[in-house]
Design an enzyme around this catalytic site. Structure first.
Site, PDB file in Angstrom:
ATOM      1  N   GLN A   1       5.994  19.653  -0.958  1.00  0.00           N
ATOM      2  CA  GLN A   1       5.254  20.789  -0.410  1.00  0.00           C
ATOM      3  C   GLN A   1       6.205  21.821   0.193  1.00  0.00           C
ATOM      4  O   GLN A   1       7.205  21.463   0.807  1.00  0.00           O
ATOM      5  CB  GLN A   1       4.288  20.279   0.659  1.00  0.00           C
ATOM      6  CG  GLN A   1       3.132  21.220   0.926  1.00  0.00           C
ATOM      7  CD  GLN A   1       1.942  20.502   1.527  1.00  0.00           C
ATOM      8  OE1 GLN A   1       1.754  19.316   1.316  1.00  0.00           O
ATOM      9  NE2 GLN A   1       1.130  21.218   2.266  1.00  0.00           N
TER      10      GLN A   1
ATOM     11  N   SER B   1       8.542  13.278  -0.954  1.00  0.00           N
ATOM     12  CA  SER B   1       7.164  13.226  -0.467  1.00  0.00           C
ATOM     13  C   SER B   1       6.175  13.378  -1.627  1.00  0.00           C
ATOM     14  O   SER B   1       6.121  12.517  -2.512  1.00  0.00           O
ATOM     15  CB  SER B   1       6.952  14.291   0.621  1.00  0.00           C
ATOM     16  OG  SER B   1       5.702  14.130   1.238  1.00  0.00           O
ATOM     17  N   LEU B   2       5.426  14.471  -1.673  1.00  0.00           N
ATOM     18  CA  LEU B   2       4.517  14.744  -2.788  1.00  0.00           C
ATOM     19  C   LEU B   2       5.223  14.582  -4.136  1.00  0.00           C
ATOM     20  O   LEU B   2       4.634  14.104  -5.111  1.00  0.00           O
ATOM     21  CB  LEU B   2       3.978  16.175  -2.649  1.00  0.00           C
ATOM     22  CG  LEU B   2       3.438  16.839  -3.918  1.00  0.00           C
ATOM     23  CD1 LEU B   2       2.116  16.226  -4.308  1.00  0.00           C
ATOM     24  CD2 LEU B   2       3.302  18.333  -3.721  1.00  0.00           C
TER      25      LEU B   2
ATOM     26  N   HIS C   1       3.739  12.164   7.483  1.00  0.00           N
ATOM     27  CA  HIS C   1       4.686  11.033   7.564  1.00  0.00           C
ATOM     28  C   HIS C   1       4.845  10.511   8.988  1.00  0.00           C
ATOM     29  O   HIS C   1       5.942  10.251   9.452  1.00  0.00           O
ATOM     30  CB  HIS C   1       6.043  11.435   6.957  1.00  0.00           C
ATOM     31  CG  HIS C   1       5.931  11.843   5.523  1.00  0.00           C
ATOM     32  ND1 HIS C   1       5.662  10.947   4.520  1.00  0.00           N
ATOM     33  CD2 HIS C   1       5.989  13.058   4.934  1.00  0.00           C
ATOM     34  CE1 HIS C   1       5.577  11.596   3.364  1.00  0.00           C
ATOM     35  NE2 HIS C   1       5.760  12.869   3.593  1.00  0.00           N
TER      36      HIS C   1
ATOM     37  N   GLN D   1       3.868   5.439   2.081  1.00  0.00           N
ATOM     38  CA  GLN D   1       4.605   6.706   2.229  1.00  0.00           C
ATOM     39  C   GLN D   1       3.956   7.689   3.204  1.00  0.00           C
ATOM     40  O   GLN D   1       4.647   8.414   3.917  1.00  0.00           O
ATOM     41  CB  GLN D   1       4.743   7.363   0.843  1.00  0.00           C
ATOM     42  CG  GLN D   1       5.723   8.509   0.794  1.00  0.00           C
ATOM     43  CD  GLN D   1       5.251   9.620  -0.128  1.00  0.00           C
ATOM     44  OE1 GLN D   1       4.223  10.250   0.105  1.00  0.00           O
ATOM     45  NE2 GLN D   1       6.014   9.860  -1.175  1.00  0.00           N
TER      46      GLN D   1
END
Length: 297
Positions: A9, A88-89, A195, A244
């Site tokens: 992101q 992440s994403l 997170h 995650q």
């Protein structure tokens, strides 16, 4: 060995993916399929929307996923990964790129993840902050000393971490970081504490969706944010993907492990160049490149 990395992101930009759509029949077909799956024309927002339009939670994550995954698919024979990782994403993009997930299931999970994160953000006011110029251990020590929820969320590269948690706790932690000599410790314009333990409601919602999705044995290992090691077992991939949302993104450690395991060239597939910059800061000797948009068919 070739490593392919996928951004998260914040990498979105107006017009993203339009060149792919116009140049490749396969890309156009996949974008249109995405519009059907999502139930709205995300392509209109990606190609013509404003920066604010692209910041909508239901748009941002699927848009970055689509740009990354579709680019990897139309790169053709040049896309031959020995290992993959996503920030992440971006881990979802990586898992479609290495065959652990199919396109449709990956997009559905990303869409569900975005909405679940938005719902979690609305439950409790929370935020994130960037901390520059401190060792990881010092950042961890300051977070541990604060009352309330504040944790390291992104280990982006040495001397660049992001912390996440309750607004008051993050603000106090920023003061503590500055006292310890941080070059900067500033709040980020985000809607929630990604997170961190505050994402637990989103983790539970996403866990149900992930457990109901078929994961395949991938063509190459994925270095997941939670473990930082090479993973190929579909069940382990699922568990790490669920963990995650409330665990830190260990990007520094993942890249270091990929290099230790033989990665020489890191190709960033998707919008922006953020990961190329982070890889160079983690190891100056690593080669980086951008995924190439194919020439007209």
């Amino acid at each position: 060995m070739k490593a392919y990395v996928f951004p998260g992101q914040g990498a979105q930009f107006t017009g993203m993916g339009l060149d792919l759509y116009e140049r490749s029949a396969e890309a156009k077909e996949l974008f249109e399929k995405a519009n059907e799956i999502l139930g709205f024309r995300i392509t209109d927002i990606m190609f013509e929307g404003s920066a604010d339009d692209l910041k909508q939670t239901k748009v941002t994550q699927p848009a970055i996923f689509l740009h990354s995954v579709i680019l990897s698919k139309v790169m053709g024979d040049s896309f031959r990964p020995d290992m993959v990782a996503g920030h992440s994403l971006g881990e979802f993009s990586a898992l479609v790129a290495n065959g652990a997930l199919n396109f449709e299931d990956g997009l559905k999970l990303v869409s569900r993840r975005a909405l679940a994160m938005q719902e979690a953000c609305e439950m409790k006011p929370s935020t994130m902050a960037a901390v520059l110029g401190l060792a990881d251990e010092v950042v961890e020590e300051v977070c541990n000393s604060i009352d309330g929820v504040v944790v390291p969320a992104n280990y982006n590269c040495p001397g660049q971490l992001v912390i996440s948690g309750e607004i008051e706790a993050v603000e106090k932690a920023c003061e503590g970081m500055k006292e310890k000599g941080a070059k900067r410790a500033l709040l980020l314009p985000v809607g929630g504490a990604f997170h961190s333990p505050l994402m637990e409601p989103a983790r539970e919602a996403l866990a149900t969706a992930i457990e109901q999705t078929v994961f395949n044995t991938p063509v190459c290992p994925v270095y997941q944010n939670v473990t930082t090691t090479a993973v190929t077992d579909p069940e382990a991939i699922k568990e790490n993907l669920i963990a995650q949302l409330t665990a830190p993104v260990k990007w520094t450690q993942s890249v270091q492990q990929m290099i230790a395991d033989g990665a020489q060239l890191f190709t960033e597939v998707g919008p922006g160049k953020v990961l190329q910059g982070l890889v160079k800061k983690i190891d100056r000797s690593a080669e980086v490149a951008a995924g190439e948009v194919p020439s007209a068919e």
